[in-house]
Motif scaffolding. Structure first.
Motif, PDB file in Angstrom:
ATOM      1  N   ASN A  72      48.500  39.859  45.445  1.00 39.40           N
ATOM      2  CA  ASN A  72      47.220  40.309  45.988  1.00 39.40           C
ATOM      3  C   ASN A  72      47.387  41.570  46.826  1.00 39.40           C
ATOM      4  OD1 ASN A  72      44.400  39.451  45.936  1.00 39.40           O
ATOM      5  ND2 ASN A  72      44.579  39.287  48.147  1.00 39.40           N
ATOM      6  N   GLN A  73      48.402  41.585  47.683  1.00 40.89           N
ATOM      7  CA  GLN A  73      48.653  42.770  48.516  1.00 40.89           C
ATOM      8  C   GLN A  73      48.997  43.980  47.667  1.00 40.89           C
ATOM      9  OE1 GLN A  73      51.582  40.859  51.120  1.00 40.89           O
ATOM     10  NE2 GLN A  73      50.223  41.211  52.860  1.00 40.89           N
ATOM     11  N   ALA A  74      49.791  43.772  46.621  1.00 38.33           N
ATOM     12  CA  ALA A  74      50.165  44.876  45.741  1.00 38.33           C
ATOM     13  C   ALA A  74      48.951  45.417  44.991  1.00 38.33           C
ATOM     14  CB  ALA A  74      51.233  44.417  44.754  1.00 38.33           C
ATOM     15  N   LEU A  75      48.076  44.534  44.539  1.00 38.58           N
ATOM     16  CA  LEU A  75      46.867  44.978  43.845  1.00 38.58           C
ATOM     17  C   LEU A  75      45.954  45.764  44.776  1.00 38.58           C
ATOM     18  CD1 LEU A  75      46.061  41.744  41.801  1.00 38.58           C
ATOM     19  CD2 LEU A  75      46.590  43.979  40.817  1.00 38.58           C
ATOM     20  N   LEU A  76      45.802  45.295  46.014  1.00 33.83           N
ATOM     21  CA  LEU A  76      44.933  45.973  46.975  1.00 33.83           C
ATOM     22  C   LEU A  76      45.415  47.388  47.276  1.00 33.83           C
ATOM     23  CD1 LEU A  76      44.298  43.023  49.456  1.00 33.83           C
ATOM     24  CD2 LEU A  76      42.564  44.132  48.032  1.00 33.83           C
ATOM     25  N   ALA A  77      46.719  47.588  47.244  1.00 36.48           N
ATOM     26  CA  ALA A  77      47.280  48.899  47.563  1.00 36.48           C
ATOM     27  C   ALA A  77      47.420  49.815  46.365  1.00 36.48           C
ATOM     28  CB  ALA A  77      48.657  48.726  48.220  1.00 36.48           C
ATOM     29  N   SER A  78      47.156  49.284  45.168  1.00 37.22           N
ATOM     30  CA  SER A  78      47.495  50.018  43.948  1.00 37.22           C
ATOM     31  C   SER A  78      46.440  51.016  43.489  1.00 37.22           C
ATOM     32  CB  SER A  78      47.738  49.022  42.816  1.00 37.22           C
ATOM     33  OG  SER A  78      46.512  48.402  42.419  1.00 37.22           O
TER      34      SER A  78
END
Length: 445
Positions: free
Chosen positions: A156-162
């Motif tokens: 989730n964190q990686a998607l939010l930053a991507s």
């Protein structure tokens, strides 16, 4: 349409002219007000079932939705919903749980399990009333077998930053979930399911709102893999194996476990924009809705909107000033710096940089749930003197934009818009006011 007085002199004050700041805030308020559950829920309540009525739900507006159901339902009722911390509304017969957003936590995991338990063992005489709004994806983080909550948090964190779109993010979330992608509706079978949904996504796709726990899904594990590869998101071998083997596939249209689903969109971004347009026109300003479904990098959208606003201001095309340009949707931010976010204020700062103090152009941008990014700030206001005031304080706007620090930028100028929890969510709201090109026009500070 007859225009209001848009060119007050310095000594006329806002009593004799148009207070642009106030109008922009009132329009934002109108967009939020029209989407309030207390207003929208009553017209969509189903007839009482012969069996039990079970209320479930998830999202930033779910507790307010549950309260509206309680207030307008005279028969027996029970249930459980989960909302974001700080968004709870006291209910007497429906249990309200709180969990983390946008990065899920253990309370969300517990809530998801309890909701699944609540709908187990139902009969065809029972009715499940499902209350869904934006934010539900993070509030129902029950991972598919083989994954952990930590796996979900990391992805989730990686998607939010991507910089991935909300549709792309939710495609991945659905395919790694034990409750999304129609699985919650399947758990309700053979009971009938009625979905009341407040949309916070472009195109109002029900499968993207809270990742569609009670509706079928047309995307596939292959689509989820493509998103991870497109944004170069590193995941574990377990995640890759689940997706490559199709073992975590979602429920598709026509699935035998989803025969009795009825879905109603009770509030949408378009509804909110129309309310704001009416507010503008009541003040004598023509309003034009450009789109309710704008996506893309927030800073890119800001630059494009600046070019459109300048064309209106300088050329009278495609609209004559004075006028208001409205838009909604959900932009994204690819994180490059370590600033405070979020996407609406990043749009607004990019707009400001591109306008470079263009005369007579004001704007507001905010998230209708009251939280832009991870800050308890809805958005901000932009005025023609925003950049000059910033530079006078030694603030470099372009540097703040590159550092993803738009919240910090507008906070230091005193131009943040703070609403607190709005108890609804119809996504981004943007309004740009272009004054007629004569005289001076000032907002109130």
């Amino acid at each position: 349409m007859t225009s209001a007085n848009l060119t007050p002199s310095a000594n006329e004050g806002k009593n004799h002219g148009l207070d642009i700041d106030r109008l922009l805030k009132d329009m934002f308020g109108a967009a939020v007000a029209i989407a309030q559950p207390a207003l929208r829920i009553p017209d969509f309540l189903p007839a009482p079932p012969s069996g039990r009525l079970i209320v479930i739900g998830a999202g930033k507006a779910s507790a307010a939705m549950a309260k509206a159901v309680e207030d307008h339902w005279s028969g027996p009722i029970e249930g459980i919903v989960v909302t974001r911390y700080g968004y709870a509304v006291p209910c007497e017969r429906i249990e309200i749980l709180e969990a983390a957003h946008p990065v899920p936590d253990q309370n969300g995991l517990t809530a998801a399990r309890r909701i699944l338990q609540r709908v187990s063992g139902l009969t065809s005489d029972d009715l499940v009333l499902c209350l869904i709004s934006g934010g539900g994806s993070s509030l129902l983080p029950l991972p598919v077998d083989g994954l952990t909550l930590q796996d979900k948090q990391n992805i989730n964190q990686a998607l939010l930053a991507s910089g991935a779109t909300i549709s792309e993010m939710n495609c991945v979330r659905r395919h790694l979930s034990a409750i999304k992608g129609g699985r919650l509706a399947a758990a309700c079978y053979p009971a009938r399911v009625v979905n009341l949904i407040i949309s916070d996504v472009p195109a109002d796709a029900a499968s993207d709102i809270a990742s569609g726990p009670t509706v079928p899904d047309t995307t596939t594990c292959a689509d989820a893999l493509a998103v991870l590869r497109r944004y170069e998101i590193k995941v574990s071998t377990t995640v890759m194996d689940l997706l490559e083997s199709n073992r975590s596939e979602t429920l598709k249209p026509g699935d035998a476990r989803l025969p009795h689903i009825e879905t109603h969109l009770i509030a949408t971004p378009q509804l909110a924009l129309e309310a704001a347009a009416r507010q503008s026109r009541a003040a004598g300003i023509d309003a034009y809705i450009l789109s309710d479904a704008i996506e893309g990098e927030a800073r890119d959208v800001g630059a494009v909107m600046a070019a459109i606003a300048k064309q209106v201001s300088r050329r009278g095309q495609p609209f004559q000033a004075p006028c208001m340009l409205l838009s909604g949707g959900e932009t994204t931010v690819t994180i490059r710096g370590n600033g405070r976010g979020g996407r609406n204020v990043e749009f607004l700062l990019s707009l400001a940089v591109a306008l470079n103090g263009e005369h007579g152009i004001f704007a507001i941008a905010g998230d209708t749930d009251g939280v832009d990014g991870q800050e308890e700030i809805a958005g901000a206001l932009l005025r023609p003197d925003t950049l000059s005031r910033a530079r006078a304080r030694g603030i470099r706007p372009s540097d703040r934009l590159e550092n993803n620090d738009a919240h910090g930028f507008f906070h230091e100028l005193g131009d943040s818009v703070v609403t607190g929890p709005t108890l609804t969510n119809v996504n981004d709201f943007r309004a740009i006011f272009i004054a007629a090109q004569h005289g001076d026009l000032s907002g109130s500070n």
